[in-house]
Design an enzyme around this catalytic site. Structure first.
Site, mmCIF file in Angstrom:
data_model
loop_
_atom_site.group_PDB
_atom_site.id
_atom_site.type_symbol
_atom_site.label_atom_id
_atom_site.label_comp_id
_atom_site.label_asym_id
_atom_site.label_seq_id
_atom_site.Cartn_x
_atom_site.Cartn_y
_atom_site.Cartn_z
ATOM 1 N N SER A 111 0.991 -1.196 0.030
ATOM 2 C CA SER A 111 -0.159 -0.089 -0.102
ATOM 3 C C SER A 111 0.762 1.274 -0.134
ATOM 4 O O SER A 111 1.878 1.442 0.711
ATOM 5 C CB SER A 111 -0.706 0.070 1.232
ATOM 6 O OG SER A 111 -1.589 1.297 1.396
ATOM 7 N N TYR A 123 -2.174 5.233 -4.681
ATOM 8 C CA TYR A 123 -3.145 6.560 -4.403
ATOM 9 C C TYR A 123 -2.328 7.744 -5.467
ATOM 10 O O TYR A 123 -1.502 8.133 -4.930
ATOM 11 C CB TYR A 123 -3.399 6.830 -3.247
ATOM 12 C CG TYR A 123 -4.133 5.820 -2.509
ATOM 13 C CD1 TYR A 123 -5.601 5.693 -2.577
ATOM 14 C CD2 TYR A 123 -3.723 5.424 -1.045
ATOM 15 C CE1 TYR A 123 -6.368 4.597 -2.041
ATOM 16 C CE2 TYR A 123 -4.551 4.527 -0.452
ATOM 17 C CZ TYR A 123 -5.868 4.388 -0.859
ATOM 18 O OH TYR A 123 -6.708 3.414 -0.232
ATOM 19 N N THR A 148 -5.571 2.528 -7.209
ATOM 20 C CA THR A 148 -6.865 2.508 -6.442
ATOM 21 C C THR A 148 -7.757 3.616 -7.424
ATOM 22 O O THR A 148 -7.336 4.825 -7.460
ATOM 23 C CB THR A 148 -6.724 2.720 -5.136
ATOM 24 O OG1 THR A 148 -6.114 1.488 -4.551
ATOM 25 C CG2 THR A 148 -8.263 2.992 -4.438
ATOM 26 N N LYS A 198 -7.885 -0.679 -9.643
ATOM 27 C CA LYS A 198 -8.545 -1.636 -8.645
ATOM 28 C C LYS A 198 -9.669 -0.642 -8.173
ATOM 29 O O LYS A 198 -9.566 0.636 -7.944
ATOM 30 C CB LYS A 198 -7.641 -1.698 -7.544
ATOM 31 C CG LYS A 198 -8.163 -2.075 -6.261
ATOM 32 C CD LYS A 198 -7.157 -2.613 -5.420
ATOM 33 C CE LYS A 198 -7.595 -3.227 -3.896
ATOM 34 N NZ LYS A 198 -8.565 -2.162 -3.063
ATOM 35 N N HIS A 234 -13.480 -1.796 -2.217
ATOM 36 C CA HIS A 234 -12.720 -1.176 -0.919
ATOM 37 C C HIS A 234 -12.968 -1.877 0.305
ATOM 38 O O HIS A 234 -12.863 -1.580 1.398
ATOM 39 C CB HIS A 234 -12.687 0.306 -0.851
ATOM 40 C CG HIS A 234 -11.313 1.167 -0.393
ATOM 41 N ND1 HIS A 234 -10.547 1.576 -1.543
ATOM 42 C CD2 HIS A 234 -10.995 1.144 0.495
ATOM 43 C CE1 HIS A 234 -9.500 1.933 -1.004
ATOM 44 N NE2 HIS A 234 -9.592 1.676 0.307
ATOM 45 N N ARG A 278 -13.275 -15.502 2.854
ATOM 46 C CA ARG A 278 -12.949 -16.015 4.141
ATOM 47 C C ARG A 278 -12.723 -17.716 4.123
ATOM 48 O O ARG A 278 -12.224 -18.018 4.939
ATOM 49 C CB ARG A 278 -14.270 -15.806 5.157
ATOM 50 C CG ARG A 278 -14.401 -14.415 5.499
ATOM 51 C CD ARG A 278 -13.420 -13.528 6.324
ATOM 52 N NE ARG A 278 -13.455 -12.263 6.536
ATOM 53 C CZ ARG A 278 -13.415 -11.447 5.906
ATOM 54 N NH1 ARG A 278 -12.991 -11.503 4.701
ATOM 55 N NH2 ARG A 278 -13.646 -10.038 6.478
#
Length: 324
Positions: free
Chosen positions: A101, A124, A150, A215, A239, A274
């Site tokens: 990130s 970003y 993003t 994304k 997100h 998950r």
């Protein structure tokens, strides 16, 4: 996986737990991500030879032993004092690609040095073009093999649970941007661009030397435009329910986007994963690969790099069970 979530809740501070687990506004999309996956029913066939199961994939010339990637998430120091360095070690041990990130608590160069597997960099786009270009060039120099931009967060939407933290939220380092701020960069005075558009993408493409993924795509029209503009892939993402509330669950948006791009570029998906069956549902609906976020942060909080590795291994084992 539920065990890791329970243990992480016990071990993490209240501000850390609220930041990582909250969504935006009424958290409708956050819930839909899980509910939509749960609604999908598998249609098994029997008497099929499964003695050899191979889930290897190839993206942008990169061979991957399985289709589970670590999505970009911010502020790993909320879960572990080593932050993203511990995450990178765990990703390497699990043979998984980690997407770093922009808002990581450790610098991208330090993270890539700690990784034994290829890394990608999530960007970003900043108002200051010089800052944006520097981030892209630094990521390339550090060895990141793809750039994941993003596109679904021009502003931070209503995040009530985060707002309720007030001064409880710790100040953290964000060395990629040379700032100190709250989790996720909260409170910085200037930063990500609200004006980023297709023309700006062309500008980034003019100097970026790695494949570019977009994304945060939920609309087939945007996926079509991305393919026309030469994007290497799109990531169907909302997100993790932390952007605009009431947008569709990613697994619901995925099939129409896969149909629209019609194999011209790969489509990846994240949101609500998950279980190994969730990974399967994403692949069965046309995704080339799956990204996980909160689950590996739970692993990081519980057992550091070993926890990250184990979470990926649980999903992989559920996807392609070993002989017992």
């Amino acid at each position: 996986m539920p065990d890791y979530e329970l243990l992480a809740h016990e071990r993490m501070s209240h501000p850390a737990w609220e930041y990582i687990n909250s969504g935006s506004a009424d958290e409708i999309t956050l819930r839909w991500n899980r509910e939509a996956l749960i609604r999908i029913r598998l249609k098994p066939r029997v008497m099929v030879d499964v003695s050899q199961v191979d889930t290897r994939i190839k993206l942008f010339g990169q061979e991957m032993s399985h289709p589970i990637l670590l999505a970009p998430t911010s502020s790993h120091m909320l879960a572990h004092p080593e932050g993203e360095v511990a995450t990178a070690r765990g990703a390497g041990a699990a043979d998984a690609v980690m997407v770093i990130s922009t808002l990581s608590n450790r610098g991208m160069e330090e993270i890539t040095r700690a990784s034994t597997r290829p890394t990608w960099f999530q960007l970003y786009v900043e108002d200051d073009r010089a800052v944006t270009k520097d981030l892209v060039l630094r990521a390339q120099e550090a060895g990141c093999r793809a750039l994941c931009i993003t596109v679904d967060l021009p502003i931070v939407y209503a995040r009530d649970r985060e707002a309720h933290l007030g001064n409880e939220a710790p100040q953290l380092p964000f060395p990629n941007l040379n700032i100190t701020a709250g989790p996720g960069g909260r409170g910085r005075q200037k930063g990500r661009s609200r004006k980023f558009n297709w023309k700006d993408l062309e500008w980034i493409q003019s100097f970026a030397k790695t494949p570019i993924l977009l994304k945060g795509v939920l609309n087939p029209d945007d996926a079509e435009q991305a393919a026309k503009m030469g994007a290497a892939a799109v990531v169907v993402s909302n997100h993790g329910g932390r952007a605009l509330d009431s947008v569709p669950a990613t697994i619901d948006a995925l099939p129409a986007i896969v149909d629209r791009v019609a194999g011209r570029i790969p489509v990846l998906v994240d949101g609500g994963i998950r279980r190994g069956t969730d990974v399967l549902k994403g692949l069965a609906n046309g995704a080339a690969a799956i990204l996980i976020g909160r689950p590996y942060l739970y692993g990081l909080a519980v057992a550091g790099s070993d926890g990250v590795r184990h979470v990926v291994e649980i999903l992989r084992t559920e996807l392609e069970p070993p002989w017992r």
